[in-house]
Scaffold this motif. Structure first.
Motif, mmCIF file in Angstrom:
data_model
loop_
_atom_site.group_PDB
_atom_site.id
_atom_site.type_symbol
_atom_site.label_atom_id
_atom_site.label_comp_id
_atom_site.label_asym_id
_atom_site.label_seq_id
_atom_site.Cartn_x
_atom_site.Cartn_y
_atom_site.Cartn_z
ATOM 1 N N GLU A 176 16.363 -39.203 7.417
ATOM 2 C CA GLU A 176 15.882 -39.844 6.194
ATOM 3 C C GLU A 176 16.451 -39.066 5.017
ATOM 4 O OE1 GLU A 176 11.629 -41.559 4.602
ATOM 5 O OE2 GLU A 176 12.041 -41.358 6.739
ATOM 6 N N ALA A 177 17.561 -39.545 4.485
ATOM 7 C CA ALA A 177 18.334 -38.780 3.507
ATOM 8 C C ALA A 177 17.732 -38.823 2.106
ATOM 9 C CB ALA A 177 19.771 -39.297 3.470
ATOM 10 N N VAL A 178 17.314 -40.003 1.663
ATOM 11 C CA VAL A 178 16.775 -40.166 0.307
ATOM 12 C C VAL A 178 15.475 -40.949 0.388
ATOM 13 C CG1 VAL A 178 17.178 -41.075 -2.008
ATOM 14 C CG2 VAL A 178 19.095 -40.161 -0.688
ATOM 15 N N THR A 179 14.454 -40.451 -0.290
ATOM 16 C CA THR A 179 13.152 -41.113 -0.326
ATOM 17 C C THR A 179 12.735 -41.329 -1.776
ATOM 18 O OG1 THR A 179 12.442 -40.101 1.756
ATOM 19 C CG2 THR A 179 10.722 -40.935 0.303
ATOM 20 N N ILE A 180 12.286 -42.533 -2.087
ATOM 21 C CA ILE A 180 11.749 -42.838 -3.416
ATOM 22 C C ILE A 180 10.289 -43.230 -3.244
ATOM 23 C CG2 ILE A 180 11.987 -44.228 -5.506
ATOM 24 C CD1 ILE A 180 14.883 -44.739 -4.713
ATOM 25 N N LYS A 181 9.380 -42.439 -3.808
ATOM 26 C CA LYS A 181 7.954 -42.698 -3.671
ATOM 27 C C LYS A 181 7.512 -43.804 -4.626
ATOM 28 C CE LYS A 181 5.172 -39.212 -3.179
ATOM 29 N NZ LYS A 181 4.475 -37.932 -3.423
ATOM 30 N N SER A 182 6.274 -44.213 -4.479
ATOM 31 C CA SER A 182 5.748 -45.316 -5.282
ATOM 32 C C SER A 182 5.717 -44.984 -6.770
ATOM 33 C CB SER A 182 4.340 -45.683 -4.812
ATOM 34 O OG SER A 182 3.476 -44.558 -4.902
ATOM 35 N N ASN A 183 5.596 -43.716 -7.137
ATOM 36 C CA ASN A 183 5.561 -43.328 -8.554
ATOM 37 C C ASN A 183 6.944 -43.048 -9.118
ATOM 38 O OD1 ASN A 183 6.174 -40.938 -7.299
ATOM 39 N ND2 ASN A 183 4.458 -39.769 -8.144
ATOM 40 N N GLY A 184 7.990 -43.265 -8.315
ATOM 41 C CA GLY A 184 9.353 -43.058 -8.787
ATOM 42 C C GLY A 184 9.918 -41.691 -8.481
ATOM 43 N N ASP A 185 9.121 -40.768 -7.952
ATOM 44 C CA ASP A 185 9.639 -39.453 -7.566
ATOM 45 C C ASP A 185 10.661 -39.635 -6.440
ATOM 46 O OD1 ASP A 185 7.981 -38.348 -9.403
ATOM 47 O OD2 ASP A 185 6.582 -37.449 -7.978
ATOM 48 N N MET A 186 11.792 -38.940 -6.566
ATOM 49 C CA MET A 186 12.869 -39.092 -5.585
ATOM 50 C C MET A 186 13.126 -37.771 -4.868
ATOM 51 S SD MET A 186 16.886 -40.129 -6.185
ATOM 52 C CE MET A 186 16.495 -41.812 -6.670
ATOM 53 N N GLY A 187 13.280 -37.859 -3.557
ATOM 54 C CA GLY A 187 13.558 -36.674 -2.761
ATOM 55 C C GLY A 187 14.859 -36.821 -2.000
ATOM 56 N N ILE A 188 15.678 -35.779 -2.031
ATOM 57 C CA ILE A 188 16.901 -35.711 -1.228
ATOM 58 C C ILE A 188 16.698 -34.592 -0.220
ATOM 59 C CG2 ILE A 188 19.394 -35.308 -1.229
ATOM 60 C CD1 ILE A 188 19.470 -36.302 -4.092
ATOM 61 N N GLY A 189 16.639 -34.950 1.041
ATOM 62 C CA GLY A 189 16.375 -33.955 2.074
ATOM 63 C C GLY A 189 14.902 -33.648 2.235
ATOM 64 N N THR A 190 14.047 -34.352 1.524
ATOM 65 C CA THR A 190 12.600 -34.203 1.659
ATOM 66 C C THR A 190 11.955 -35.576 1.557
ATOM 67 O OG1 THR A 190 10.575 -33.258 0.691
ATOM 68 C CG2 THR A 190 12.407 -33.699 -0.817
ATOM 69 N N THR A 191 10.942 -35.829 2.375
ATOM 70 C CA THR A 191 10.267 -37.126 2.372
ATOM 71 C C THR A 191 9.001 -37.127 1.520
ATOM 72 O OG1 THR A 191 9.048 -36.520 4.372
ATOM 73 C CG2 THR A 191 11.152 -37.681 4.668
ATOM 74 N N ASN A 192 8.693 -35.981 0.902
ATOM 75 C CA ASN A 192 7.488 -35.892 0.086
ATOM 76 C C ASN A 192 7.776 -35.193 -1.236
ATOM 77 O OD1 ASN A 192 4.759 -36.216 -0.555
ATOM 78 N ND2 ASN A 192 4.246 -34.185 0.248
ATOM 79 N N PRO A 193 8.628 -35.798 -2.085
ATOM 80 C CA PRO A 193 8.941 -35.174 -3.369
ATOM 81 C C PRO A 193 7.741 -35.178 -4.304
ATOM 82 C CG PRO A 193 9.818 -37.386 -3.289
ATOM 83 C CD PRO A 193 9.296 -37.100 -1.920
ATOM 84 N N THR A 194 7.605 -34.130 -5.082
ATOM 85 C CA THR A 194 6.518 -34.035 -6.060
ATOM 86 C C THR A 194 7.052 -33.973 -7.489
ATOM 87 O OG1 THR A 194 6.490 -31.618 -5.790
ATOM 88 C CG2 THR A 194 4.956 -32.895 -4.440
ATOM 89 N N GLU A 195 8.348 -34.140 -7.647
ATOM 90 C CA GLU A 195 8.990 -34.166 -8.958
ATOM 91 C C GLU A 195 9.859 -35.426 -9.043
ATOM 92 O OE1 GLU A 195 8.117 -31.873 -10.994
ATOM 93 O OE2 GLU A 195 7.255 -30.411 -9.624
ATOM 94 N N LYS A 196 10.368 -35.705 -10.246
ATOM 95 C CA LYS A 196 11.233 -36.869 -10.403
ATOM 96 C C LYS A 196 12.493 -36.752 -9.559
ATOM 97 C CE LYS A 196 8.669 -39.445 -12.744
ATOM 98 N NZ LYS A 196 8.071 -40.576 -12.019
ATOM 99 N N LEU A 197 12.962 -35.528 -9.313
ATOM 100 C CA LEU A 197 14.056 -35.304 -8.370
ATOM 101 C C LEU A 197 13.797 -33.995 -7.647
ATOM 102 C CD1 LEU A 197 16.744 -36.036 -7.104
ATOM 103 C CD2 LEU A 197 17.895 -34.852 -8.985
ATOM 104 N N ALA A 198 13.587 -34.081 -6.338
ATOM 105 C CA ALA A 198 13.376 -32.898 -5.508
ATOM 106 C C ALA A 198 14.491 -32.838 -4.478
ATOM 107 C CB ALA A 198 12.014 -32.958 -4.818
ATOM 108 N N VAL A 199 15.175 -31.698 -4.404
ATOM 109 C CA VAL A 199 16.303 -31.537 -3.493
ATOM 110 C C VAL A 199 16.026 -30.372 -2.555
ATOM 111 C CG1 VAL A 199 18.774 -31.117 -3.288
ATOM 112 C CG2 VAL A 199 17.890 -32.419 -5.241
ATOM 113 N N ASN A 200 16.031 -30.657 -1.264
ATOM 114 C CA ASN A 200 15.847 -29.610 -0.263
ATOM 115 C C ASN A 200 17.228 -29.199 0.244
ATOM 116 O OD1 ASN A 200 14.889 -27.856 1.665
ATOM 117 N ND2 ASN A 200 14.378 -29.458 3.136
ATOM 118 N N GLY A 201 17.886 -28.339 -0.517
ATOM 119 C CA GLY A 201 19.242 -27.921 -0.183
ATOM 120 C C GLY A 201 19.981 -27.458 -1.416
ATOM 121 N N LYS A 202 21.258 -27.211 -1.265
ATOM 122 C CA LYS A 202 22.079 -26.699 -2.366
ATOM 123 C C LYS A 202 22.586 -27.853 -3.223
ATOM 124 C CE LYS A 202 23.666 -22.658 0.251
ATOM 125 N NZ LYS A 202 24.846 -21.923 0.787
#
Length: 306
Positions: A176-202
């Motif tokens: 699961e490479a990119v996840t967009i939550k119901s509030n618009g928070d987006m995660g790359i490398g994480t399925t539970n972002p808590t910011e507008k863009l959360a990146v688990n990696g470099k």
């Protein structure tokens, strides 16, 4: 009773003959119009002589198969309301809203907010409609290589929530490479972002722009009072970090606030610069005082011939 059976057989035979005549007429006449078949499907030659239409009498919706510039089997089209809605060309290119698609599926619309719809008609939380991409692989099978997945998170009336995920395949495992939550928070490398863009990696970038307010140019304004170095030393001994900076534990738990960190580092640097300027002035005064003292000592030595 015999009369009823005879009548039914007559009607059935008449229907069969009528149907046979319709098909024969179409074949023998070379797509000549078949008329007066009430509430039936009609096969007729179009006025141009290049197409065959299949439609219900007096209707404006029909299926068209025909020629283009005299070449047969160039397209198949579906009309509704007298307008062409779906086109399939000889190369397999399919168009919805366009009669000249250039890809396997092309959708064209002139209306704002027209959308493609994928619907899942059962209520299952954390599941939903999606799109799967497949490809032929070495063993001859057609295998899933990625996709887009929507998920229903909350289905209660007035509080519907959903998320969207883009996934890939890595060594046959679903990622699961990119996840967009119901509030618009987006995660790359994480399925539970808590910011507008959360990146688990470099992250590598040419440039990163951080917007900030209350930039510490005020340190150089007239009347700004810089704390003493003695107070700064006491603070560092007590807290083990510079004023205004996040502690090591805070960074480990909450992460580094880049914008605030840069702003605070600049503030500390500007205050230290003011200290250096002050020390430089004091050094110059001391040098002048020392030079004066040396001159006076030399004068005393000269007078006393020491």
């Amino acid at each position: 009773m015999k009369k009823i059976i005879f009548t039914g057989a007559f009607i059935t035979t008449a229907c069969i003959v009528n149907a046979q005549e319709t098909l024969q007429t179409v074949t023998e006449r070379g797509y000549t119009t078949v008329k007066n078949v009430e509430n039936a499907i009609i096969v007729q030659e179009a006025s141009s002589g290049n197409n065959i239409q299949l439609y219900q009498q007096a209707g404006t919706s029909y299926l068209l198969a025909g020629k283009t510039n005299g070449t047969p089997n160039q397209r198949l089209a579906v009309y509704t309301g007298g307008a062409e809605r779906l086109s399939v060309l000889a190369g397999g290119y399919t168009g919805i809203g366009t009669t000249a698609p250039t890809t396997k599926l092309e959708v064209s619309t002139g209306t704002n907010y027209d959308q493609l719809g994928l619907t899942k008609n059962t209520v299952e939380y954390y599941k939903g409609a999606g799109v799967i991409f497949r490809n032929l692989v070495d063993d001859g099978t057609t295998t899933e290589i990625g996709g887009v997945q929507a998920r229903l998170l909350n289905g209660s009336t007035g509080n519907v929530e959903g998320s969207l995920s883009f996934y890939t395949k890595s060594y046959s495992a679903k990622v699961e490479a990119v996840t967009i939550k119901s509030n618009g928070d987006m995660g790359i490398g994480t399925t539970n972002p808590t910011e507008k863009l959360a990146v688990n990696g470099k992250i590598r970038a040419k440039e990163i722009k951080v917007e900030a307010t209350n930039w510490p140019d005020y340190v150089f304004e007239e009347g700004y009072k810089v704390g003493t170095l003695e107070k700064l030393e006491s603070y560092i001994k007590a807290n083990k970090h510079l004023p205004g900076m996040q502690t090591a534990k805070q960074i480990e738990t909450d992460g580094l606030e880049l914008g605030e960190m840069v702003k605070q580092l600049l503030k500390n640097q500007e205050e230290l610069t003011l200290h250096l300027i002050k020390i430089e002035k004091e050094n110059k005064q001391l040098k002048k005082a020392c030079s004066k003292m040396r001159r006076e000592m030399n004068d005393i030595k000269t007078k006393n011939k020491i």
